[in-house]
Design a protein around this motif. Sequence first.
Motif, PDB file in Angstrom:
ATOM      1  N   ALA A   1       2.262   1.951  -3.390  1.00  0.00           N
ATOM      2  CA  ALA A   1       1.358   2.348  -4.508  1.00  0.00           C
ATOM      3  C   ALA A   1       0.661   3.910  -4.108  1.00  0.00           C
ATOM      4  CB  ALA A   1       0.161   1.209  -4.108  1.00  0.00           C
ATOM      5  N   TYR A   2       0.727   3.894  -2.355  1.00  0.00           N
ATOM      6  CA  TYR A   2      -0.031   5.205  -1.837  1.00  0.00           C
ATOM      7  C   TYR A   2       1.308   6.197  -0.676  1.00  0.00           C
ATOM      8  CZ  TYR A   2      -4.258   4.673  -4.428  1.00  0.00           C
ATOM      9  OH  TYR A   2      -5.185   4.664  -5.584  1.00  0.00           O
ATOM     10  N   THR A   3       1.515   7.588  -0.756  1.00  0.00           N
ATOM     11  CA  THR A   3       2.279   8.042   0.421  1.00  0.00           C
ATOM     12  C   THR A   3       0.944   7.845   1.079  1.00  0.00           C
ATOM     13  OG1 THR A   3       2.972   9.384  -1.481  1.00  0.00           O
ATOM     14  CG2 THR A   3       4.484   9.706   0.903  1.00  0.00           C
ATOM     15  N   PRO A   4       1.552   7.409   2.724  1.00  0.00           N
ATOM     16  CA  PRO A   4       0.724   7.950   4.004  1.00  0.00           C
ATOM     17  C   PRO A   4      -0.051   9.200   3.778  1.00  0.00           C
ATOM     18  CG  PRO A   4       2.345   6.865   4.235  1.00  0.00           C
ATOM     19  CD  PRO A   4       2.587   6.973   3.072  1.00  0.00           C
ATOM     20  N   ASN A   5      -1.235   9.217   4.370  1.00  0.00           N
ATOM     21  CA  ASN A   5      -1.614  10.450   4.831  1.00  0.00           C
ATOM     22  C   ASN A   5      -1.602  10.786   5.995  1.00  0.00           C
ATOM     23  OD1 ASN A   5      -3.400   9.161   6.666  1.00  0.00           O
ATOM     24  ND2 ASN A   5      -5.120   9.760   5.617  1.00  0.00           N
ATOM     25  N   GLU A   6      -0.302  10.851   6.936  1.00  0.00           N
ATOM     26  CA  GLU A   6       0.386  10.853   8.104  1.00  0.00           C
ATOM     27  C   GLU A   6       0.598  13.055   7.530  1.00  0.00           C
ATOM     28  OE1 GLU A   6       2.948   7.907   9.261  1.00  0.00           O
ATOM     29  OE2 GLU A   6       3.533   9.099  10.160  1.00  0.00           O
ATOM     30  N   VAL A   7       0.415  13.257   8.480  1.00  0.00           N
ATOM     31  CA  VAL A   7       0.501  14.938   9.147  1.00  0.00           C
ATOM     32  C   VAL A   7       1.677  15.383   9.747  1.00  0.00           C
ATOM     33  CG1 VAL A   7      -1.892  15.846   7.688  1.00  0.00           C
ATOM     34  CG2 VAL A   7      -1.141  15.962   9.733  1.00  0.00           C
ATOM     35  N   THR A   8       2.436  16.157  10.076  1.00  0.00           N
ATOM     36  CA  THR A   8       3.653  16.508  11.117  1.00  0.00           C
ATOM     37  C   THR A   8       2.744  17.016  11.829  1.00  0.00           C
ATOM     38  OG1 THR A   8       3.590  19.016   9.795  1.00  0.00           O
ATOM     39  CG2 THR A   8       5.185  17.085   9.057  1.00  0.00           C
TER      40      THR A   8
ATOM     41  N   PHE B   1       0.863  -1.535   0.050  1.00  0.00           N
ATOM     42  CA  PHE B   1       0.304   0.319   0.132  1.00  0.00           C
ATOM     43  C   PHE B   1       1.110   1.073   0.357  1.00  0.00           C
ATOM     44  CE2 PHE B   1      -3.895   2.121   0.866  1.00  0.00           C
ATOM     45  CZ  PHE B   1      -4.226   3.379   1.121  1.00  0.00           C
ATOM     46  N   THR B   2       1.724   1.117   0.930  1.00  0.00           N
ATOM     47  CA  THR B   2       2.772   2.320   0.868  1.00  0.00           C
ATOM     48  C   THR B   2       3.561   1.970  -0.659  1.00  0.00           C
ATOM     49  OG1 THR B   2       4.621   1.095   2.408  1.00  0.00           O
ATOM     50  CG2 THR B   2       3.490   2.686   3.531  1.00  0.00           C
TER      51      THR B   2
END
Lengths: 511, 417
Positions: free
Chosen positions: B31-38, B28-29
């Motif tokens: 294919a997609y950059t995770p939606n984590e924010v700082t 999954f990672t």
Amino acid sequence: MLVTTITILAAILVLAAVWMLTNNFFHIEASKSGIDADSHDLGIMPKSNVLFGTPIPANIDANKFHRLSKGHDIKLVGAANGEVENIRTNRYAVKPTDFRGIAPIPKLMVQVGDEVKAGDPLFYDKSNPDIMFVSPVSGEVVEVQRGAKRAISAVVVLADKADNYKQFSVPASDASREDIVNFLMSTGFWPFINRRPFDTLANPNNTPRDIFISLMETAPLATPVAIQLNGAMDDFNNGLSVLAKLTDGAVYLGCDSSDASVANAVNDIDGVEKHWFRGPHPAGNVGVQIHHIRPINAADQVWTLKANSVAILGKLFRTGNLDLTSVIGLTGAGFNENKYIRTPFGAEVGSLVEGNTSEGKFRMISGDVLTGTQVAAVGFMDANASQLTTLSEGDHYEMFGWLLPLSPRPSISGTYPNGLFKEFKFEPDTNTHGEERAFVVTGQYESVLPMDIYPQHLLKAIMANDYERMEGLGIYELSEEDLALCEFACTSKVPVQKILRRGLNMMEEQS
Amino acid sequence: MGLLNFLKRIEPDKEKSPFLHTAYDAFFTFAYTPNEVTHDGTHLKDGIDLKRTMVMVVLAMQFCYIFGTYNIGHQHFTAMGQYMGFLEGFHLKLAHGLIKLFPIFLWTHVVGLGIEFYFAYKKGHSVEEGFLVSGALIPLIMPPDIPIWMLCVAVAFAVILGKEAFGGTGMNIWNVALLARVFVFFAYPTTISGDEVWVSGFETLAEGTAPEYGGWTYSMFDGLFSAMGLDTFRAGAGTIVDGYSGATPLALAYQGGWEAVTETYSVNQMWWGTIPGSIGETSKPLILLGAAILLITRIGSWRIMLSMLIGAAAMAMLMNLWGATPFMTVPWYYQFWMGSFFFAAVFMATDPVTASSTNTGKWIYGFLIGFIGMIIRVINPAYPEGWMLAILFLNTFAPLIDYYVLDANIKRRLARA
């Protein structure tokens, strides 16, 4: 073939010998005529930055000019511009968390419902009861907000329309150092003096070796010092002369060589020395400047103040009122109008930005994007903040975001074509662009830290709780803001500032 | 959005099936950059991450992959005197190379990634990207005919003992790809040393017999080629030319110096890479192109590459001065034409985890690799190429070099006090 190789080698050796001999002769002549060899560039070949770089501006002593090449300027959209507007919000707060080094539950001196003047003490830290933390505005204390474990997060004051200042009696001009220190503690100015190492509240019992003030703001979208001090240069000069009495060493000013307007407006005061800097961020950080002017060692104590604080000090000594206001730049793409406003410390964020915010989910940050604290609309600005920045929240997935990014993003990496578009202004978001990993890439932190420190090894020493190594590798010279750019640039998304603060706290406990 | 929703729906539960969750998370990672924010630090982060860094290195290697695949076929057919021109029998050479390389590539990744997935599941963190580069390097440094089981054992050794035992990506002391090769070298020396192993099919063929081209892969390609009216494998099967030695330029240089080398191979051949050798090491211009990519993106350290060149040149010049054996008389600049110097300098020595981490350390590290590797290459008959051992040797000492550089930093600071 062999003969040619040997001849070439011999020629190189002869030239090297000639070079070294002439340099030695220069040094001998210099010492004979009494010229200080260290402070002048004696040599047959000029330095490369003299040959190829931009020349030092005239009237600046070469010893006091520091050209810093490492670092990175992050260019963002939404720089503030225009005249400074005076704004007043309904509520203001003093947050104990803004001041490093005090206990989470300070002792309150007021209750909800009390009337306070601007300059009346609100609370003090039990470990040092003489240092007062005062209200920036006059009005009524309406709320004491508490956070986890009953720690006080904010003391909120409902402000009057115009401030009613508490009148302090200013010490005479021949007052002793001790009198001045006591005066500063009782009037509530003391919390705005930080000390290095550890970058916490200054200790009034110590005499600092020197005092450092940075007149250069290089953080992304920071309010220039010229605008912060506009119209306040007299007070600034006054503050400098007060500070000069507090230390046996010098008061050093880190001046911006690309904009000398502020530095030129500084009078020639005894004990104040100007040093000039040129370079990308973090050249404006006071910690970096200390490293290049007079680095601190384990046993040294130096104090640092922001330029605005010095102007406030000068005004305090002129009028006897503590006028805790600052110029705040409303920066970033989240505002319709990026302007400068002037307001007391701790303004309520929602009122400051009312009617000015754009569509979309934005994070508001009191301070700059590298070191600032996140604030909500119901929150309050940090004390002595000079900007309120917005960044769009990046909590969305991006397909193959690491391989083919769909939007431009700031980066120091060569894998993005950013180096070809040096003046491009980015509109980034808060996405981490990857997950946290172990340290893999090397040399990255060193490329954005213009100090003789190996930050990655220092962080490893902190993570390993190795006190001696931390001290040896130079933790005393650093504060979070100096390593903020390293955290930005890190490929492995390591929480650098958090680790550094843990290390600094560990060392502070030991001392 | 539809794909994303679908993927989110089939996500395995972290508690109930942790191994599947780890595997799912890895893909999954990818294919997609995770939606984590700082939070708790800087509010924005650089766009670079470890996946991007690793994939740049893999991309830089792709030129070597393409050429290496073709060269496997080219060496195979020229050993039998067929299709001697570079572009003759293009389809056959490429197909033969693919048939040899693809299983190696596939099994390296199956074994390596499988072990990485298992350890990530056991330790409870996400699969880390370090193996992307090691897995791309290992096929390029193996001989084309290596038995697959041997390759799998070597990869398992390298990943388990060389990397996971130390803590995973970022913690290994030795270069993982080189550990795989050194395992094969010491445990199964005949498969990786000698004159015969670097040409596909040479070692396994008895005198005078033609290669079989058995199996469904060759049948498939033969069917395709005959349908297109081109030459096929089986129809034109030849035999090894009399007197063909399959010796790499290094082996020849050891026997007879530069004259022996130039008898069999021209300087151009050695430069452009149509010589026997490890799959990825022969074509110097393509490796240098990969080096250019790594240098422009600032992923490969120029200090290590340059100092390794200086170190090797210095030792080669010293050897020229001494001139005791035939190999030592090879002119110092021609030393770089032979063997895997450029490949080792660009892709192996610059691995940031195993190299010195300080800039000063990198100069010393690279210089010593070049200096010592040249000694191993020229003087020792048992090791025709010295870079593998020199790099592993300096990997062991890189922390020591760093220690002294940091010690100098500490002393500078103390002296100021």
